[in-house]
Scaffold this motif. Sequence first.
Motif: not given
Length: 123
Positions: A83-108
């Motif tokens: 909601n309330n999108l702005n120009a800085e939100d322009t990007a390619v958005y990727y979804c991802a899934a994982t079974y790993r038990s990590t912080t989940h903030y990094a693409p790795e």
Amino acid sequence: VQLQASGGGVVQAGDSLRLSCAASGLPFGGYVWGWFRQSPGKEREFVARIRWNSRDKNYADSVAGRFTISRDNAKHTGYLQMNNLNAEDTAVYYCAATYRSTTHYAPESYQYWGQGTLVTVSS
């Protein structure tokens, strides 16, 4: 395993979009959904993630209060309401899934990725 993202498009600043990501082939439940985005010349950055139980959610500071992540485990689908999108939100958005038990903030942290869907916000 396949993740199919959809819902991107061209919108005006202040508008809303809802992204979806449908998964197929995941061997069992319990996986974490994540959303990332990447703008030209920038690294892929964390947007949001949600655990299987949907009670544990985290957001990047830049989207907190505007974006909402959710999931439907029966449909193996994750969502990102923006909601309330702005120009800085322009990007390619990727979804991802994982079974790993990590912080989940990094693409790795993620094992499986969708193909990306482009969101363009014009000011």
